[in-house]
Design an enzyme around this catalytic site. Structure first.
Site, PDB file in Angstrom:
ATOM      1  N   PHE A 400       0.850  -1.185   0.000  1.00 28.89           N
ATOM      2  CA  PHE A 400       0.000   0.000   0.000  1.00 28.89           C
ATOM      3  C   PHE A 400       0.891   1.242   0.000  1.00 28.89           C
ATOM      4  CE2 PHE A 400      -4.190  -1.701   2.006  1.00 28.89           C
ATOM      5  CZ  PHE A 400      -4.233  -2.692   1.044  1.00 28.89           C
ATOM      6  N   GLU A 401       0.697   2.109  -0.962  1.00 32.53           N
ATOM      7  CA  GLU A 401       1.502   3.315  -1.099  1.00 32.53           C
ATOM      8  C   GLU A 401       0.595   4.538  -1.200  1.00 32.53           C
ATOM      9  OE1 GLU A 401       4.383   2.893  -4.250  1.00 32.53           O
ATOM     10  OE2 GLU A 401       4.807   0.805  -3.754  1.00 32.53           O
ATOM     11  N   GLY A 402       1.206   5.687  -1.427  1.00 34.77           N
ATOM     12  CA  GLY A 402       0.434   6.916  -1.645  1.00 34.77           C
ATOM     13  C   GLY A 402      -0.462   7.256  -0.479  1.00 34.77           C
TER      14      GLY A 402
END
Length: 614
Positions: A400-402
């Site tokens: 999970f990024e951003g």
């Protein structure tokens, strides 16, 4: 009343006789005779006990005296203030003093009841004494003393802070050391402790292996986040307004065996890589069957949601001749020669037969996932299960990024999160782990901003204004540490991050990887709070994330720096300027973005790993 003005008293005669002796002077008042240092732990010999700091820690060098000093680094809108509230006498004179190093360092007092005061220095390359005086107001019984730096400047140090004047009511000596410490319960990840009450104590500080880890208001505490089958030493100190007692006698407890986290089926040292499975780019498409046997864990990139908040994850393989998509801002192309679904499944089984693990990786730069509702949580569990079952996979990687993870305002305790996207993700992953059992492989690939940056900042901060994503992975990692197979933080595409040496480290060399990994294996106080410590992970749970080549991402390091990183962490050799807090020969290994980019670079990363671990 001035004693020297009393007529015909023995004291008057004695005073006159003393004043006749060279070098002897009279006290100016009765209050002066009772003056004492009423600041608590002004030399920082007991860590930050008695102090409240926005971004501070103690260091063993440089110090003005003793073994420790305060070091704090202003950043953004935080001036790195450390303060304590002291009990004082009304209408009394006090002198505040301390020694500081750094630029624009302040020492002051608020709430005096008269005129608040401060002293400061523009530049102190070596220890410089700051001092100021004030008189308390007629009704003042509490004063807050503080030290801080200035916005945007470097780290400052402070030591030997004193507040000299009449002691207030309630001041006195620290309590006695606690007795009767014992372990009352032991699990694979926690130890319960209890001890006898101490007269005059208002709280108790709990220590694990000599490091203060939490505070208890009663005579018991449970220490969580421990590694399975590991011996720990615990002590307790009693605390009141005057300070902290000596530590109790130590008690040792060994945690029980793990219940399914560990490393199911992995070799002692593992190489992890992401395979571009749903898209193509400049690295070219690589068939799963063509992936070298050097790769022990293969993450299929990526499963993505139908919408940001749906929780419905789909894995769509890149079609032969289909439309390319961009990922990680790389230029794309088609997937010529992509294998059929049947051949892809056969390749998965062949890898598994060879002892490899094949996972679905969820997220990536383009795949924002926010489980804002329980419905999204349930859809996540259902859709991810379908992907795992359809393709016969070994587990799941969370990338999970951003803006996938962030913390709501007032969600300040990583051990007890309240933000829905955090709570629902934890619940979903625990459900998947329970469904598939102990052989289920669970890995995570957060960015440094979401993990190590939590040493300085956590969520929006005590006064708001911080990025709510700061440290947002910490509650997820902590809640799942008993189920987590591997954590491989992306030590790339990162800004400078402060290490446990309170210095900023930047990408491009071994020091960055060493400092970032040391934080995971040592643990650290979240947002600088010594009572809110993120416990260390086991070394077999940690792999170091690096880009495979200059094309793969910012932060590439050549093979010599990869080797130096591993030497330092596993052998405490060839370390350079950063001093680690331990040696971890059981460090699991390396992760890279990506298998495709490494193949494009003639297998340099894979060959470096094979050359080091054999």
């Amino acid at each position: 009343m001035d004693r020297a003005r009393r007529p015909r008293s023995v004291l008057a005669a004695l005073t006159a006789a003393l004043l006749a002796v060279p070098g002897v002077t009279a006290l100016s008042s009765a209050a002066r005779a009772a003056d004492a240092d009423v600041a608590v732990n002004g030399g920082f010999e007991s860590g930050l006990t008695g102090w409240t700091c926005t971004a501070g820690t103690t260091v063993d060098a440089p110090v003005h005296s003793g073994r420790s000093a305060l070091q704090a680094t202003p950043a953004g809108s935080d001036n790195a203030q450390c303060s304590q509230t002291v009990t004082v006498q009304p209408d009394a004179q006090y002198t505040l003093s301390g020694y500081v190093r750094g630029s624009y360092v302040y020492l002051g007092a608020n709430g005096t009841g008269t005129t608040d005061v401060s002293a400061w220095t523009q530049s102190a390359p070596d220890w410089q004494k700051l001092s100021t005086t004030f008189r308390t107001g007629p009704a003042t019984t509490k004063v807050t003393i503080y030290t801080h730096g200035w916005y945007g400047t470097g780290a400052y140090q402070a030591d030997d802070i004193t507040l000299v004047g009449p002691g207030g009511s309630g001041t006195g000596q620290p309590p006695a050391a606690p007795s009767g410490l014992k372990a009352t319960s032991v699990t694979s990840s926690s130890v319960g402790l209890s001890w006898s009450a101490v007269t005059g104590a208002t709280s108790y500080a709990v220590y694990r292996d000599g490091t203060r880890i939490q505070t208890a208001t009663g005579t018991s505490a449970t220490v969580t986040g421990l590694a399975a089958s590991t011996a720990y030493s615990f002590q307790v100190a009693a605390v009141n307004a005057a300070g902290e007692s000596a530590k109790s006698a130590a008690v040792t407890a060994t945690t029980g065996p793990g219940t399914g986290g560990g490393s199911p089926g992995l070799p002692a040292h593992a190489l992890v890589g992401y395979l571009h499975a749903s898209f193509a780019n400049g690295a070219g498409y690589t068939r799963l069957a063509d992936v070298s046997d050097s790769w022990d864990v293969i993450d299929l990139a990526f499963g993505e949601p139908t919408s940001v908040t749906s929780g419905d994850i789909r894995f769509n393989r890149c079609p032969d001749g289909g439309t390319s998509r961009s990922s990680e801002a790389e230029s794309g192309g088609e997937c010529p020669g992509v294998e059929s679904d049947a051949d892809f499944k056969a390749a998965i089984k062949a890898k598994q037969a060879a002892g490899k693990k094949v996972l679905i990786s969820i997220g990536g730069q383009n795949g924002q996932v926010q489980l804002t509702t329980t419905a999204a949580r349930d859809a996540f569990v259902s859709s991810v299960s379908k992907i795992i079952d359809t393709w016969g996979l070994d587990g799941l990687d969370i990338d999970f990024e951003g803006h996938s993870l962030s913390l709501n305002t007032n969600d300040t305790d990583f051990r007890n999160p309240t933000t829905p996207v955090i709570v629902n993700l934890i619940s979903a992953l625990k459900t998947l782990k329970a469904k598939y059992g102990p052989t289920f492989v669970l890995t995570m690939a957060p960015e440094t901003f979401f993990v190590q940056n939590g040493y300085q900042y956590y969520g929006t901060g005590k006064w708001g204004g911080q990025d709510p994503r700061c440290g947002a992975y910490l509650p997820v990692i902590h809640a799942l540490r008993d189920d987590l197979t591997l954590l491989h933080v992306q030590d790339y595409n990162s800004g400078p991050i402060m290490g446990l040496d309170n210095q900023y480290h930047s990408m491009g060399g071994a020091d960055f990887h060493i400092a970032m990994t040391d934080m995971l294996l040592t643990g650290f106080p979240v947002a600088g709070d010594p009572d809110n410590v993120f416990p260390p992970l086991r070394p077999d749970q940690v792999a170091i994330g690096m880009p495979a080549s200059t094309n793969a991402g910012n932060g590439y390091v050549p093979p010599a720096e990869v080797t130096r990183t591993l030497d330092c962490l596993t052998k405490k050799a060839n370390c350079g300027s950063y001093a680690t807090h331990g040696t971890w020969p059981a460090l699991r290994g390396l992760m890279t973005w990506s298998v495709n980019w490494d193949r494009f670079a003639n297998g340099e990363f894979q060959k470096t790993f094979d050359g080091y671990f054999g």
